[in-house]
Design a protein around this motif. Structure first.
Motif, mmCIF file in Angstrom:
data_model
loop_
_atom_site.group_PDB
_atom_site.id
_atom_site.type_symbol
_atom_site.label_atom_id
_atom_site.label_comp_id
_atom_site.label_asym_id
_atom_site.label_seq_id
_atom_site.Cartn_x
_atom_site.Cartn_y
_atom_site.Cartn_z
ATOM 1 N N GLU A 29 -6.641 2.546 3.800
ATOM 2 C CA GLU A 29 -6.306 3.726 3.043
ATOM 3 C C GLU A 29 -4.771 3.461 2.579
ATOM 4 N N LEU A 30 -4.046 3.992 1.637
ATOM 5 C CA LEU A 30 -2.972 3.904 1.284
ATOM 6 C C LEU A 30 -2.070 5.062 1.794
ATOM 7 N N GLY A 57 0.884 -1.315 -0.003
ATOM 8 C CA GLY A 57 -0.051 -0.099 0.055
ATOM 9 C C GLY A 57 0.650 1.310 -0.148
ATOM 10 N N GLY A 58 2.251 1.254 -0.116
ATOM 11 C CA GLY A 58 2.966 2.285 -0.214
ATOM 12 C C GLY A 58 3.377 2.877 -1.697
ATOM 13 N N GLN A 62 -1.761 7.982 -5.584
ATOM 14 C CA GLN A 62 -2.890 7.318 -5.284
ATOM 15 C C GLN A 62 -4.111 7.775 -6.034
ATOM 16 N N LYS A 63 -4.051 9.056 -6.554
ATOM 17 C CA LYS A 63 -5.031 9.554 -7.729
ATOM 18 C C LYS A 63 -4.897 8.884 -9.021
ATOM 19 N N ARG A 64 -3.770 8.609 -9.298
ATOM 20 C CA ARG A 64 -3.590 8.126 -10.760
ATOM 21 C C ARG A 64 -4.152 6.470 -10.540
ATOM 22 N N ILE A 68 -8.546 -3.837 -3.242
ATOM 23 C CA ILE A 68 -9.107 -4.631 -2.113
ATOM 24 C C ILE A 68 -8.808 -4.269 -0.719
ATOM 25 N N TRP A 69 -9.246 -3.416 0.042
ATOM 26 C CA TRP A 69 -9.057 -3.078 1.206
ATOM 27 C C TRP A 69 -9.322 -3.974 2.182
#
Length: 334
Positions: free
Chosen positions: A180-181, A154-155, A188-190, A200-201
């Motif tokens: 959340e990332l 997530g980083g 993140q936006k891209r 998948i959170w």
């Protein structure tokens, strides 16, 4: 055949930190010898587009490293294709032994060994390494053209890998254990806006499954971090992107380290806990981990090594059997 060489300054490791240190040290007439290590050029050699190197809107990582090595060579640094497998920092001159059998003694040393990919340590991950499980999208992404793949993490590393894989894969599933990332906002936006990406959170990789003949990944089992429920996701490739660990095994028992193995440096410098030994780049940096900051630290290390050598002198032909303290002077043997 074993040989011995004495040098003023030995630089261990390449990449932005090592090559920049070599440029500055060569300009200071320190006649540096740089031993490249197993992966000459470091992590940037497995990176595609670099968009944040000042002066280049976009450049391929391997190309940037070729240019930096050529620059160091042009300044007079000696670049050696070898790997240092042990060092002795207990006394000056410092000693380093290479795979080739060459033993180096050095008046001062700069460590720029960088970092390496982290793994989760799952048995199934190990079983399918090289057969569908990878830690390098830029190395292996091409093999998954038109297929579905998963990225674990997530980083910044995970998001960059996932975005790169959209160039080949039909779908990229990012599995993250939190809701959340941690990546930079622009990344993140891209990612979240990309039509090929599904996130998948609150899940983590539980296991990888696949075929034995021919050997290959067929999917992953992921576990919900809140409920413990396990579900299957069919993919052909799994990319582990949970960050990197500093390559400090060479010195972990001789230098002060922290944060999981990063070499500690005196604030505002590249000085380590052993006078005359300097560290730069991802080996010390657990915060920024950028090519430009690594290069900056390489510059600092070379300048500090130059000043330190001017104050402490060279060791060749002198009695330096006792370790030196900060600011200690090397006097001729009586």
């Amino acid at each position: 055949m074993s040989t011995h060489r004495h040098v003023k300054l030995l630089i261990v490791g390449s990449g932005p930190a090592g090559y920049t240190a070599a440029v500055y040290a060569a300009r200071a007439m320190l006649e540096p010898v740089l031993v490249q290590g197993i992966q000459p050029g470091g992590q940037l050699t497995i990176t595609t587009d670099v968009e944040n190197w000042p002066g280049d809107t976009s450049i391929m990582g391997p190309d940037l490293m070729v240019r930096m090595e050529a620059h160091a060579n042009a300044m007079g640094a000696e670049i050696v294709s070898d790997h240092i497998n042990s060092v002795d920092l207990s006394k000056r001159p410092f000693t380093a032994v290479a795979d080739s059998g060459t033993t180096y003694t050095a008046d001062a040393m700069i460590l720029a060994t960088g970092a390496q990919a982290k793994w989760l340590g799952l048995p199934s991950e190990e079983a399918f390494k090289g057969f569908g499980v990878s830690a390098c999208a830029t190395c292996d992404g091409f093999f998954y053209r038109g297929q579905e793949v998963a990225v674990i993490g997530g980083g910044n590393t995970a998001v960059e890998e996932a975005l790169f894989l959209t160039n080949f894969a039909s779908k990229v599933t990012l599995v993250h254990r939190r809701d959340e990332l941690r990546a930079e906002k622009i990344l993140q936006k891209r990612l979240l806006e990309h039509p090929k990406v599904e996130v998948i959170w609150n899940h983590q990789l539980d296991s990888v499954y696949g075929a034995d003949s021919p050997k290959g990944v067929e999917g992953i089992n992921i576990k919900n971090t809140e409920t413990g429920d396990v579900r299957k996701v069919q993919v052909s490739g799994v990319f582990i992107a949970i960050g990197h660990a500093p390559a400090s095994d060479l010195v972990k028992d001789q230098l002060e380290t922290h944060m999981g193995g990063y070499v500690v440096t005196k604030p505002g410098t590249t000085e380590t806990s052993v006078p005359g030994v300097f560290a730069a780049g991802d080996l010390t940096d657990h915060v920024y981990r950028q090519a430009v900051t690594s290069a900056g630290m390489g510059c600092m290390a070379a300048l500090e090594a130059e000043r330190w050598l001017a104050e402490n002198g060279e060791t060749e032909g002198k009695d330096v059997s006792e370790p030196l303290g900060y600011g200690a002077k090397v006097e001729p043997a009586q």
